[in-house]
Scaffold this motif. Structure first.
Motif, PDB file in Angstrom:
ATOM      1  N   THR A 115       0.835  -1.197   0.000  1.00  0.00           N
ATOM      2  CA  THR A 115       0.000   0.000   0.000  1.00  0.00           C
ATOM      3  C   THR A 115       0.870   1.248   0.000  1.00  0.00           C
ATOM      4  OG1 THR A 115      -1.764  -1.165   1.161  1.00  0.00           O
ATOM      5  CG2 THR A 115      -1.822   1.240   1.240  1.00  0.00           C
ATOM      6  N   CYS A 116       1.945   1.218   0.806  1.00  0.00           N
ATOM      7  CA  CYS A 116       2.858   2.366   0.857  1.00  0.00           C
ATOM      8  C   CYS A 116       3.530   2.589  -0.490  1.00  0.00           C
ATOM      9  CB  CYS A 116       3.921   2.155   1.932  1.00  0.00           C
ATOM     10  SG  CYS A 116       3.252   2.156   3.605  1.00  0.00           S
ATOM     11  N   ALA A 117       3.947   1.510  -1.113  1.00  0.00           N
ATOM     12  CA  ALA A 117       4.618   1.627  -2.410  1.00  0.00           C
ATOM     13  C   ALA A 117       3.704   2.284  -3.439  1.00  0.00           C
ATOM     14  CB  ALA A 117       5.075   0.254  -2.887  1.00  0.00           C
ATOM     15  N   SER A 118       2.431   1.891  -3.441  1.00  0.00           N
ATOM     16  CA  SER A 118       1.506   2.486  -4.401  1.00  0.00           C
ATOM     17  C   SER A 118       1.096   3.900  -3.985  1.00  0.00           C
ATOM     18  CB  SER A 118       0.279   1.599  -4.595  1.00  0.00           C
ATOM     19  OG  SER A 118      -0.457   1.501  -3.403  1.00  0.00           O
ATOM     20  N   TYR A 119       1.140   4.206  -2.694  1.00  0.00           N
ATOM     21  CA  TYR A 119       0.757   5.532  -2.211  1.00  0.00           C
ATOM     22  C   TYR A 119       1.853   6.565  -2.452  1.00  0.00           C
ATOM     23  CZ  TYR A 119      -1.002   9.188   0.886  1.00  0.00           C
ATOM     24  OH  TYR A 119      -1.441  10.382   1.399  1.00  0.00           O
ATOM     25  N   ARG A 120       3.068   6.133  -2.633  1.00  0.00           N
ATOM     26  CA  ARG A 120       4.192   7.067  -2.764  1.00  0.00           C
ATOM     27  C   ARG A 120       3.952   8.101  -3.866  1.00  0.00           C
ATOM     28  NH1 ARG A 120       9.591   7.750  -0.915  1.00  0.00           N
ATOM     29  NH2 ARG A 120       9.923   9.902  -1.522  1.00  0.00           N
ATOM     30  N   ALA A 121       3.512   7.668  -5.023  1.00  0.00           N
ATOM     31  CA  ALA A 121       3.249   8.594  -6.131  1.00  0.00           C
ATOM     32  C   ALA A 121       2.106   9.551  -5.778  1.00  0.00           C
ATOM     33  CB  ALA A 121       2.929   7.835  -7.406  1.00  0.00           C
ATOM     34  N   GLN A 122       1.118   9.061  -5.059  1.00  0.00           N
ATOM     35  CA  GLN A 122       0.001   9.912  -4.657  1.00  0.00           C
ATOM     36  C   GLN A 122       0.443  10.951  -3.622  1.00  0.00           C
ATOM     37  OE1 GLN A 122      -2.836   6.975  -3.395  1.00  0.00           O
ATOM     38  NE2 GLN A 122      -3.321   6.370  -5.487  1.00  0.00           N
ATOM     39  N   PHE A 123       1.342  10.552  -2.712  1.00  0.00           N
ATOM     40  CA  PHE A 123       1.906  11.494  -1.740  1.00  0.00           C
ATOM     41  C   PHE A 123       2.656  12.604  -2.470  1.00  0.00           C
ATOM     42  CE2 PHE A 123       5.201  12.604   1.502  1.00  0.00           C
ATOM     43  CZ  PHE A 123       4.352  13.012   2.522  1.00  0.00           C
ATOM     44  N   GLU A 124       3.358  12.233  -3.530  1.00  0.00           N
ATOM     45  CA  GLU A 124       4.060  13.229  -4.352  1.00  0.00           C
ATOM     46  C   GLU A 124       3.070  14.200  -5.000  1.00  0.00           C
ATOM     47  OE1 GLU A 124       7.297  14.059  -4.892  1.00  0.00           O
ATOM     48  OE2 GLU A 124       7.692  12.664  -3.264  1.00  0.00           O
ATOM     49  N   GLU A 125       1.920  13.685  -5.447  1.00  0.00           N
ATOM     50  CA  GLU A 125       0.887  14.553  -6.026  1.00  0.00           C
ATOM     51  C   GLU A 125       0.425  15.596  -5.017  1.00  0.00           C
ATOM     52  OE1 GLU A 125      -2.551  12.552  -7.633  1.00  0.00           O
ATOM     53  OE2 GLU A 125      -1.287  10.959  -8.460  1.00  0.00           O
ATOM     54  N   VAL A 126       0.201  15.144  -3.781  1.00  0.00           N
ATOM     55  CA  VAL A 126      -0.245  16.061  -2.731  1.00  0.00           C
ATOM     56  C   VAL A 126       0.856  17.082  -2.442  1.00  0.00           C
ATOM     57  CG1 VAL A 126      -1.078  16.270  -0.359  1.00  0.00           C
ATOM     58  CG2 VAL A 126      -1.771  14.310  -1.753  1.00  0.00           C
ATOM     59  N   ALA A 127       2.090  16.618  -2.357  1.00  0.00           N
ATOM     60  CA  ALA A 127       3.218  17.524  -2.097  1.00  0.00           C
ATOM     61  C   ALA A 127       3.328  18.579  -3.200  1.00  0.00           C
ATOM     62  CB  ALA A 127       4.514  16.727  -1.981  1.00  0.00           C
ATOM     63  N   ASN A 155      -1.265   1.237  11.206  1.00  0.00           N
ATOM     64  CA  ASN A 155      -1.512   0.818   9.834  1.00  0.00           C
ATOM     65  C   ASN A 155      -0.868   1.834   8.903  1.00  0.00           C
ATOM     66  OD1 ASN A 155      -2.544  -0.712   7.728  1.00  0.00           O
ATOM     67  ND2 ASN A 155      -4.596  -0.808   8.607  1.00  0.00           N
ATOM     68  N   PHE A 156      -0.840   1.513   7.624  1.00  0.00           N
ATOM     69  CA  PHE A 156      -0.200   2.364   6.633  1.00  0.00           C
ATOM     70  C   PHE A 156      -1.207   2.784   5.577  1.00  0.00           C
ATOM     71  CE2 PHE A 156       3.236  -0.592   7.984  1.00  0.00           C
ATOM     72  CZ  PHE A 156       4.039   0.340   8.613  1.00  0.00           C
ATOM     73  N   PRO A 157      -1.018   3.952   5.018  1.00  0.00           N
ATOM     74  CA  PRO A 157      -0.070   4.982   5.412  1.00  0.00           C
ATOM     75  C   PRO A 157      -0.567   5.752   6.629  1.00  0.00           C
ATOM     76  CG  PRO A 157      -1.322   5.726   3.515  1.00  0.00           C
ATOM     77  CD  PRO A 157      -1.772   4.328   3.812  1.00  0.00           C
ATOM     78  N   THR A 158       0.365   6.220   7.434  1.00  0.00           N
ATOM     79  CA  THR A 158       0.056   7.080   8.569  1.00  0.00           C
ATOM     80  C   THR A 158       0.622   8.465   8.261  1.00  0.00           C
ATOM     81  OG1 THR A 158      -0.006   5.305  10.206  1.00  0.00           O
ATOM     82  CG2 THR A 158       0.532   7.508  11.015  1.00  0.00           C
ATOM     83  N   LEU A 159      -0.213   9.476   8.434  1.00  0.00           N
ATOM     84  CA  LEU A 159       0.229  10.852   8.207  1.00  0.00           C
ATOM     85  C   LEU A 159       0.414  11.565   9.541  1.00  0.00           C
ATOM     86  CD1 LEU A 159      -1.842  12.271   5.207  1.00  0.00           C
ATOM     87  CD2 LEU A 159       0.435  11.281   5.206  1.00  0.00           C
ATOM     88  N   LEU A 160       1.426  12.416   9.577  1.00  0.00           N
ATOM     89  CA  LEU A 160       1.685  13.279  10.710  1.00  0.00           C
ATOM     90  C   LEU A 160       1.794  14.695  10.155  1.00  0.00           C
ATOM     91  CD1 LEU A 160       4.166  12.607  13.581  1.00  0.00           C
ATOM     92  CD2 LEU A 160       3.779  14.889  12.712  1.00  0.00           C
ATOM     93  N   ILE A 161       0.941  15.587  10.648  1.00  0.00           N
ATOM     94  CA  ILE A 161       0.926  16.976  10.186  1.00  0.00           C
ATOM     95  C   ILE A 161       1.241  17.858  11.378  1.00  0.00           C
ATOM     96  CG2 ILE A 161      -0.437  18.802   9.099  1.00  0.00           C
ATOM     97  CD1 ILE A 161      -2.136  16.580   7.809  1.00  0.00           C
ATOM     98  N   GLN A 162       2.215  18.738  11.202  1.00  0.00           N
ATOM     99  CA  GLN A 162       2.702  19.538  12.322  1.00  0.00           C
ATOM    100  C   GLN A 162       3.024  20.957  11.866  1.00  0.00           C
ATOM    101  OE1 GLN A 162       5.763  17.488  14.492  1.00  0.00           O
ATOM    102  NE2 GLN A 162       6.710  19.375  15.204  1.00  0.00           N
ATOM    103  N   ARG A 163       2.743  21.919  12.732  1.00  0.00           N
ATOM    104  CA  ARG A 163       3.143  23.322  12.512  1.00  0.00           C
ATOM    105  C   ARG A 163       3.855  23.784  13.769  1.00  0.00           C
ATOM    106  NH1 ARG A 163       3.514  27.764   9.540  1.00  0.00           N
ATOM    107  NH2 ARG A 163       2.860  29.742  10.407  1.00  0.00           N
ATOM    108  N   HIS A 164       5.061  24.268  13.596  1.00  0.00           N
ATOM    109  CA  HIS A 164       5.907  24.628  14.738  1.00  0.00           C
ATOM    110  C   HIS A 164       6.013  23.390  15.635  1.00  0.00           C
ATOM    111  CE1 HIS A 164       5.699  28.689  13.236  1.00  0.00           C
ATOM    112  NE2 HIS A 164       4.390  28.713  13.395  1.00  0.00           N
TER     113      HIS A 164
END
Length: 142
Positions: A35-47, A74-83
């Motif tokens: 799942t992570c391998a296939s999500y990598r390209a999608q993560f790049e799209e978001v970036a 589970n995967f993918p796990t996102l962590l979003i942080q500001r400061h």
């Protein structure tokens, strides 16, 4: 590439980027995870849609010294942080549209709203204690 992959050679550079003013969006995955391998390209799209934010890909097994104590269920796990405020930590469906909307909704919050939300539940207070990437990477660099 619109994201950075954490590796042993760029840890100091990543730590410097995390110390900046930009939002941090990290994907915690594992090399063996299909799942992570296939999500990598999608993560790049978001970036690519958020060039003002720092997107970071972390293999939790290769960098267990950084994220070893995080509870990645589970995967993918996102962590979003500001400061030093962790705005989100959790498993996401591998859908770039969902990730984009999540990043947008967090980025629209003021610092005051983020701070209030960060202490609004025990789970979110735990994120602040355990999931701060700046703190985790700093400790790993020792």
């Amino acid at each position: 590439m619109h994201s950075v992959t954490l590796n042993n050679d760029n840890r100091d550079d990543v730590a410097a980027a995390l110390a900046g003013e930009r939002w941090i969006v990290a994907c915690l995955c594992a090399a063996w995870c299909g799942t992570c391998a296939s999500y990598r390209a999608q993560f790049e799209e978001v970036a690519a849609r958020h060039p003002d934010k720092f997107f970071l890909w972390i293999d939790i097994e290769d960098h267990a010294d950084v994220v070893g104590d995080l509870d990645v269920d589970n995967f993918p796990t996102l962590l979003i942080q500001r400061h030093d405020v962790v705005a989100f930590f959790g498993t996401m469906l591998p859908d770039p549209h969902l990730a984009h909307r999540l990043v947008m909704s967090k980025a629209e919050q003021s610092d005051e709203e983020l701070a209030a939300t960060a202490v609004s539940s025990e789970e979110r207070r735990q994120w602040q204690r355990d999931c701060n990437l700046r703190t985790l990477l700093g400790a790993a660099l020792g």
